[in-house]
Write a protein that holds these residues in place. Structure first.
Motif, PDB file in Angstrom:
ATOM      1  N   GLU A   1       0.708  -0.995   0.082  1.00 23.64           N
ATOM      2  CA  GLU A   1      -0.113   0.031  -0.008  1.00 23.64           C
ATOM      3  C   GLU A   1       0.558   1.454   0.069  1.00 23.64           C
ATOM      4  O   GLU A   1       1.617   1.706   0.304  1.00 23.64           O
ATOM      5  CB  GLU A   1      -0.736   0.372   1.265  1.00 23.64           C
ATOM      6  N   THR A   2       0.307   2.246  -0.468  1.00 24.83           N
ATOM      7  CA  THR A   2       1.113   3.520  -0.737  1.00 24.83           C
ATOM      8  C   THR A   2       0.549   4.387   0.790  1.00 24.83           C
ATOM      9  O   THR A   2      -0.245   4.485   0.944  1.00 24.83           O
ATOM     10  CB  THR A   2       0.921   4.081  -1.738  1.00 24.83           C
ATOM     11  N   VAL A   3       1.681   5.165   0.533  1.00 28.33           N
ATOM     12  CA  VAL A   3       1.554   6.374   2.068  1.00 28.33           C
ATOM     13  C   VAL A   3       1.475   7.034   1.855  1.00 28.33           C
ATOM     14  O   VAL A   3       2.479   7.778   0.969  1.00 28.33           O
ATOM     15  CB  VAL A   3       1.894   5.833   3.131  1.00 28.33           C
ATOM     16  N   SER A   4       1.277   8.634   2.530  1.00 20.89           N
ATOM     17  CA  SER A   4       1.155  10.076   2.096  1.00 20.89           C
ATOM     18  C   SER A   4       2.151  10.221   3.761  1.00 20.89           C
ATOM     19  O   SER A   4       1.392   9.783   4.945  1.00 20.89           O
ATOM     20  CB  SER A   4      -0.302   9.973   1.846  1.00 20.89           C
ATOM     21  N   ILE A   5       2.545  10.961   3.506  1.00 21.92           N
ATOM     22  CA  ILE A   5       3.385  11.449   4.499  1.00 21.92           C
ATOM     23  C   ILE A   5       3.305  13.353   5.438  1.00 21.92           C
ATOM     24  O   ILE A   5       3.329  13.879   3.996  1.00 21.92           O
ATOM     25  CB  ILE A   5       5.194  11.570   4.915  1.00 21.92           C
ATOM     26  N   PRO A   6       2.214  12.895   5.589  1.00 24.96           N
ATOM     27  CA  PRO A   6       1.842  15.073   5.867  1.00 24.96           C
ATOM     28  C   PRO A   6       2.492  15.672   6.255  1.00 24.96           C
ATOM     29  O   PRO A   6       3.951  14.928   7.143  1.00 24.96           O
ATOM     30  CB  PRO A   6       0.826  14.835   6.454  1.00 24.96           C
ATOM     31  N   PHE A   7       2.768  16.784   6.570  1.00 26.57           N
ATOM     32  CA  PHE A   7       4.422  17.917   7.520  1.00 26.57           C
ATOM     33  C   PHE A   7       3.353  17.563   8.594  1.00 26.57           C
ATOM     34  O   PHE A   7       2.126  18.462   8.976  1.00 26.57           O
ATOM     35  CB  PHE A   7       3.160  19.405   7.048  1.00 26.57           C
ATOM     36  N   PHE A   8       4.079  17.696   9.947  1.00 22.95           N
ATOM     37  CA  PHE A   8       4.081  17.366  11.449  1.00 22.95           C
ATOM     38  C   PHE A   8       3.627  19.234  11.414  1.00 22.95           C
ATOM     39  O   PHE A   8       4.606  20.266  11.086  1.00 22.95           O
ATOM     40  CB  PHE A   8       5.435  17.028  12.008  1.00 22.95           C
ATOM     41  N   THR A   9       3.186  19.498  12.347  1.00 19.69           N
ATOM     42  CA  THR A   9       2.563  20.427  12.948  1.00 19.69           C
ATOM     43  C   THR A   9       3.128  20.312  14.871  1.00 19.69           C
ATOM     44  O   THR A   9       2.940  19.265  14.793  1.00 19.69           O
ATOM     45  CB  THR A   9       1.477  21.605  12.834  1.00 19.69           C
ATOM     46  N   ASP A  10       3.431  21.418  15.736  1.00 18.45           N
ATOM     47  CA  ASP A  10       3.539  21.232  16.884  1.00 18.45           C
ATOM     48  C   ASP A  10       2.073  20.808  17.563  1.00 18.45           C
ATOM     49  O   ASP A  10       2.227  19.587  17.648  1.00 18.45           O
ATOM     50  CB  ASP A  10       3.310  22.525  17.214  1.00 18.45           C
ATOM     51  N   THR A  11       0.754  20.802  16.404  1.00 18.97           N
ATOM     52  CA  THR A  11       0.131  20.146  17.318  1.00 18.97           C
ATOM     53  C   THR A  11      -0.609  18.679  16.654  1.00 18.97           C
ATOM     54  O   THR A  11      -1.530  18.257  17.545  1.00 18.97           O
ATOM     55  CB  THR A  11      -1.313  20.918  18.061  1.00 18.97           C
ATOM     56  N   TRP A  12      -0.031  19.193  15.547  1.00 16.59           N
ATOM     57  CA  TRP A  12      -0.708  17.620  14.349  1.00 16.59           C
ATOM     58  C   TRP A  12       0.364  16.787  13.915  1.00 16.59           C
ATOM     59  O   TRP A  12       0.917  17.510  13.238  1.00 16.59           O
ATOM     60  CB  TRP A  12      -1.701  17.931  13.431  1.00 16.59           C
ATOM     61  N   ARG A  13       0.307  15.540  14.215  1.00 17.67           N
ATOM     62  CA  ARG A  13       1.383  14.154  13.993  1.00 17.67           C
ATOM     63  C   ARG A  13       1.054  13.373  14.181  1.00 17.67           C
ATOM     64  O   ARG A  13       1.506  12.063  14.573  1.00 17.67           O
ATOM     65  CB  ARG A  13       2.375  14.750  15.474  1.00 17.67           C
ATOM     66  N   PRO A  14       0.002  13.218  12.701  1.00 18.39           N
ATOM     67  CA  PRO A  14      -0.847  12.186  12.473  1.00 18.39           C
ATOM     68  C   PRO A  14       0.604  10.875  12.151  1.00 18.39           C
ATOM     69  O   PRO A  14       1.455  11.356  10.851  1.00 18.39           O
ATOM     70  CB  PRO A  14      -1.492  12.252  11.564  1.00 18.39           C
ATOM     71  N   ASP A  15       0.768   9.980  12.110  1.00 16.57           N
ATOM     72  CA  ASP A  15       1.469   8.453  12.251  1.00 16.57           C
ATOM     73  C   ASP A  15       1.136   7.796  12.048  1.00 16.57           C
ATOM     74  O   ASP A  15       1.295   6.679  11.763  1.00 16.57           O
ATOM     75  CB  ASP A  15       2.062   8.701  12.965  1.00 16.57           C
ATOM     76  N   SER A  16      -0.389   8.081  11.132  1.00 15.40           N
ATOM     77  CA  SER A  16      -1.083   6.134  10.364  1.00 15.40           C
ATOM     78  C   SER A  16      -0.102   5.464   9.412  1.00 15.40           C
ATOM     79  O   SER A  16      -0.400   4.762   9.243  1.00 15.40           O
ATOM     80  CB  SER A  16      -2.338   6.249   9.961  1.00 15.40           C
ATOM     81  N   PHE A  17       1.020   6.460   8.412  1.00 19.74           N
ATOM     82  CA  PHE A  17       1.932   5.813   7.977  1.00 19.74           C
ATOM     83  C   PHE A  17       3.093   4.856   8.415  1.00 19.74           C
ATOM     84  O   PHE A  17       2.818   3.520   7.882  1.00 19.74           O
ATOM     85  CB  PHE A  17       2.107   6.541   6.697  1.00 19.74           C
ATOM     86  N   TYR A  18       2.592   4.746   9.542  1.00 23.61           N
ATOM     87  CA  TYR A  18       3.617   3.714  10.354  1.00 23.61           C
ATOM     88  C   TYR A  18       3.409   2.136  10.163  1.00 23.61           C
ATOM     89  O   TYR A  18       4.278   1.635   9.939  1.00 23.61           O
ATOM     90  CB  TYR A  18       4.164   4.717  11.637  1.00 23.61           C
TER      91      TYR A  18
END
Lengths: 278, 278
Positions: A134-151
């Protein structure tokens, strides 16, 4: 009639003959602006190389226009030939699928003209396309938003010995938070994630999770400006790629699974030692 | 210089402007014959539409020639510009990766010119490309050889809610067993797996294994001649697609994982009822 035409990855010469024929038949030509301003010599003022090639003006359709103002070009497409140009292949992004669904619902005939996309052009590095998970997307982390479902997805792919294509975040025409608070949209300058930023984020998540989905020694391939004449492709460990300046966007990253001998021979040509010896 | 040029999926008009420019610069033009004889108007006697377009002769390179006789065109590529044309994208098949590895080892510069491949063009049906798991190949079953390693892969993809692209077997220029026994190669006529044959084999394996990786009710999409003007795309259950005559090759099949609303809306346009109402 709505033609949704893939432009490929490099520049104006990556359109197909079929695509060019279709553009020439169209009364109105729109182009999605999400990634296009980068490589296709388009600027808000001044004629573009594309317009020269097509012999007609192009209207830039930014994301808002595609999502909110689609009525305009759908009503045009009911009575005339309209081209909607997309970088890569037409069906790389959900936005375009939405547009096609709307058109079809209104009884407008849609013709898709395919082209290369990042999803298949990464094959150039030698890692076989049928061995990707499956392909993953890496979103820009911010101070408050660090989604890591790609892991988990990378972890799963690697446990199955599969390669993982990581698409890196693009932020174009995002209203600034400050401007939203003031009730008036002012846009942030466009932001494109680089390979080193992606790797930093990947390693940060690995350090938090400590489940050994990957490590600084994991073999990867970094791609910048894939499909352009000045494309840059470097194979190396995460640690190595972290130090490399890949230059202008767009970047993407492949995390290798288990590699086979032919794959390794090919990767070797893109290794650090061979890349910078040339 | 060796140019490896993707021709795309439909016909001679699916080459890119960049690809056509490169062909025109080349002294010698080869074309892989593995799948190409199908759609590109090439026959062993008579000028092809491709030759007309390029203004120069094309030498058909069958699999044997690419694998065993590569020395010839590599030695030509050392001193002149040689084009190697590939249906789809250059890196869809391992054979071409081998050729590129050999060229690079001999210090020959290689330029790849990308195009659409089945791997990304299946996006047209609306199932999002980033939600595919590992690709599988379905080989022709014989009385004594019924390999079913695709089963676990499909099972795994579906348990992860991912879609599966199934590439269907192509047998071109296979020496007949009888002729091999007589010590003289006589080739079998080319054989292309159809969607119904693939589904029969898939269901046969499910009946043997009984692990519910899929069933006759599983949603699928069948593609015939993808990217051509007469392409046929039908969404339906395995049971439904089993009854459909998809016509001339090439065929491929996608087994859906979990579908999202936008994906379903798009699939609906390709459903049996909509397909045959037109």
């Amino acid at each position: 009639m709505l033609y949704v035409i893939g432009l490929g990855l490099g520049d104006e010469r990556d359109i197909t003959l079929r695509g060019l024929e279709a553009v020439k038949k169209c009364d109105k030509v729109y182009m999605e602006a999400y990634t296009s301003l980068l490589s296709f010599g388009l600027s808000s003022n001044g004629l573009s190389t594309l317009e020269d090639l097509y012999g007609k003006p192009i209207t830039i359709a930014d994301r808002e226009m595609v999502e909110e103002g689609a009525d305009i070009f759908l009503s045009e497409a009911r009575h005339s030939n309209v081209a909607f140009l997309v970088v890569g292949d037409p069906f790389g992004a959900t936005t375009h699928t939405d547009l096609v669904v709307r058109a079809k619902k209104e009884g407008i005939q849609v013709i898709a003209i395919h082209n290369a996309s990042v999803m298949n052009a990464v094959g150039v590095c030698g890692l076989q396309l049928y061995r990707y998970g499956e392909t993953v997307s890496i979103p820009f982390f911010t101070d408050t938003w660090r989604p890591d479902s790609f892991y988990e997805k990378i972890q799963r792919n690697r446990s199955l010995e599969l390669h993982t294509l990581c698409l890196l975040d693009i932020r174009v025409k995002e209203p600034s938070l400050e401007s939203l608070c003031r009730g008036k949209k002012i846009y942030e300058p466009p932001k494109y994630m680089t390979i080193p930023t992606a790797i930093e984020q990947l390693l940060e998540v690995e350090q938090m999770r400590r489940e050994s989905a990957y490590s600084p020694d994991t073999a990867c391939v970094g791609f910048a400006r894939l499909g352009s004449e000045d494309q840059m492709i470097v194979a190396g460990s995460m640690r190595e790629l972290l130090e490399i300046d890949f230059g202008a966007p767009l970047h993407c990253l492949v995390i290798a699974g288990k590699t086979h001998p032919v794959e390794e021979e090919m990767l070797d040509f893109y290794s650090l030692k061979n890349n910078f010896a040339e």
